[in-house]
Design a protein around this motif. Structure first.
Motif, short mmCIF file in Angstrom:
data_model
loop_
_atom_site.label_atom_id
_atom_site.label_comp_id
_atom_site.label_asym_id
_atom_site.label_seq_id
_atom_site.Cartn_x
_atom_site.Cartn_y
_atom_site.Cartn_z
N MET A 184 0.83 -1.18 0.00
CA MET A 184 0.00 0.00 0.00
C MET A 184 0.88 1.25 0.00
SD MET A 184 -3.04 0.91 2.62
CE MET A 184 -2.53 2.16 3.75
N ILE A 185 0.60 2.20 -0.86
CA ILE A 185 1.37 3.42 -0.98
C ILE A 185 0.79 4.47 -0.02
CG2 ILE A 185 2.04 5.29 -2.52
CD1 ILE A 185 1.91 3.28 -4.82
N GLU A 186 1.68 5.06 0.78
CA GLU A 186 1.26 6.11 1.70
C GLU A 186 1.05 7.42 0.94
OE1 GLU A 186 3.21 5.76 6.06
OE2 GLU A 186 4.56 6.40 4.47
N THR A 187 0.05 8.16 1.34
CA THR A 187 -0.12 9.50 0.77
C THR A 187 0.97 10.40 1.34
OG1 THR A 187 -1.56 10.30 2.53
CG2 THR A 187 -2.64 9.17 0.67
N VAL A 188 1.21 11.51 0.69
CA VAL A 188 2.20 12.47 1.19
C VAL A 188 1.77 12.97 2.57
CG1 VAL A 188 3.21 14.74 0.81
CG2 VAL A 188 3.00 13.15 -1.10
N GLU A 189 0.49 13.22 2.76
CA GLU A 189 0.03 13.70 4.06
C GLU A 189 0.31 12.67 5.16
OE1 GLU A 189 -3.82 15.62 6.32
OE2 GLU A 189 -3.88 15.38 4.16
N THR A 190 0.08 11.41 4.87
CA THR A 190 0.37 10.35 5.84
C THR A 190 1.87 10.28 6.14
OG1 THR A 190 -1.55 9.08 5.11
CG2 THR A 190 0.13 7.87 6.32
N GLN A 191 2.69 10.43 5.11
CA GLN A 191 4.15 10.44 5.32
C GLN A 191 4.55 11.57 6.27
OE1 GLN A 191 6.53 10.39 1.68
NE2 GLN A 191 4.91 9.25 0.66
N ILE A 192 3.97 12.76 6.05
CA ILE A 192 4.31 13.92 6.87
C ILE A 192 3.81 13.72 8.31
CG2 ILE A 192 3.92 16.40 7.20
CD1 ILE A 192 5.92 15.64 4.91
N ILE A 193 2.62 13.19 8.47
CA ILE A 193 2.10 12.91 9.82
C ILE A 193 3.05 11.95 10.54
CG2 ILE A 193 0.26 11.68 11.06
CD1 ILE A 193 -1.70 12.90 8.94
N ASN A 194 3.51 10.92 9.85
CA ASN A 194 4.44 9.96 10.46
C ASN A 194 5.79 10.59 10.77
OD1 ASN A 194 2.49 7.95 10.34
ND2 ASN A 194 3.24 7.13 8.40
N LEU A 195 6.27 11.45 9.88
CA LEU A 195 7.54 12.14 10.13
C LEU A 195 7.43 13.11 11.30
CD1 LEU A 195 8.62 12.77 6.45
CD2 LEU A 195 9.89 11.41 8.14
N GLU A 196 6.30 13.79 11.40
CA GLU A 196 6.08 14.71 12.53
C GLU A 196 6.09 13.94 13.85
OE1 GLU A 196 5.27 18.18 13.15
OE2 GLU A 196 6.29 18.50 11.25
N GLU A 197 5.50 12.76 13.87
CA GLU A 197 5.52 11.94 15.09
C GLU A 197 6.93 11.45 15.39
OE1 GLU A 197 4.53 9.92 18.56
OE2 GLU A 197 3.63 11.64 17.55
N ARG A 198 7.65 11.08 14.36
CA ARG A 198 9.05 10.65 14.53
C ARG A 198 9.89 11.79 15.10
NH1 ARG A 198 13.36 8.85 10.22
NH2 ARG A 198 14.63 7.55 11.57
N LEU A 199 9.65 13.00 14.60
CA LEU A 199 10.33 14.19 15.09
C LEU A 199 9.98 14.44 16.56
CD1 LEU A 199 12.04 16.78 14.60
CD2 LEU A 199 9.90 17.87 13.88
N ARG A 200 8.70 14.34 16.90
CA ARG A 200 8.26 14.56 18.28
C ARG A 200 8.95 13.58 19.23
NH1 ARG A 200 4.56 13.26 22.21
NH2 ARG A 200 3.95 11.32 21.20
N GLN A 201 9.00 12.31 18.84
CA GLN A 201 9.66 11.30 19.67
C GLN A 201 11.16 11.58 19.80
OE1 GLN A 201 8.21 8.97 21.50
NE2 GLN A 201 6.17 9.48 20.75
N ALA A 202 11.78 12.02 18.72
CA ALA A 202 13.22 12.35 18.76
C ALA A 202 13.48 13.55 19.67
CB ALA A 202 13.73 12.63 17.35
#
Length: 125
Positions: free
Chosen positions: A1-19
């Motif tokens: 399944m291909i992630e939408t760009v918005e989903t990618q950004i949401i996931n990156l934002e969460e990764r950033l928050r955890q970091a």
């Protein structure tokens, strides 16, 4: 399944928050573009090295980071994120708690890797 760009950004934002919570300098180094421009809540201009050094040295310690009111706009290779964050932490041993709004600009490289190229932090009063 291909992630939408918005989903990618949401996931990156969460990764950033955890970091940010963990002061994980290796992940922060990966997510922040080398040429990033950061304007902090005091209006000071910071570079990537400044942000990484503050996390590595323990100058910044974040114990809680609760996001709300996240807005994302996608414009081809650019994503603009505005998110409100409730922060509990310290800066140089002094309490640094409050309600802040972060605006971040993400861009995608030719290798399909997203990086933050600009960030602005404002205090919500």
């Amino acid at each position: 399944m291909i992630e939408t760009v918005e989903t990618q950004i949401i996931n990156l934002e969460e990764r950033l928050r955890q970091a940010m919570l963990a002061s994980d300098v290796s992940i922060l180094d990966e997510l922040l573009a080398p040429e990033i421009i950061i304007t902090n809540h005091l209006g000071q201009l910071l570079k990537k090295q400044d942000d990484l050094a503050a996390h590595a040295s323990g100058l910044i310690k974040i114990s809680d980071l609760k996001p709300s009111e996240q807005h994302i706009q996608i414009h081809r290779e650019i994503a603009i994120v505005s998110v409100r964050m409730q922060i509990l932490g310290s800066y140089d041993g002094n309490p640094a708690n409050g309600d802040f709004r972060f605006t971040r600009i993400w861009t995608v490289s030719s290798r399909e890797t997203w990086h933050i190229i600009a960030a602005h932090i404002g205090m919500v009063i």
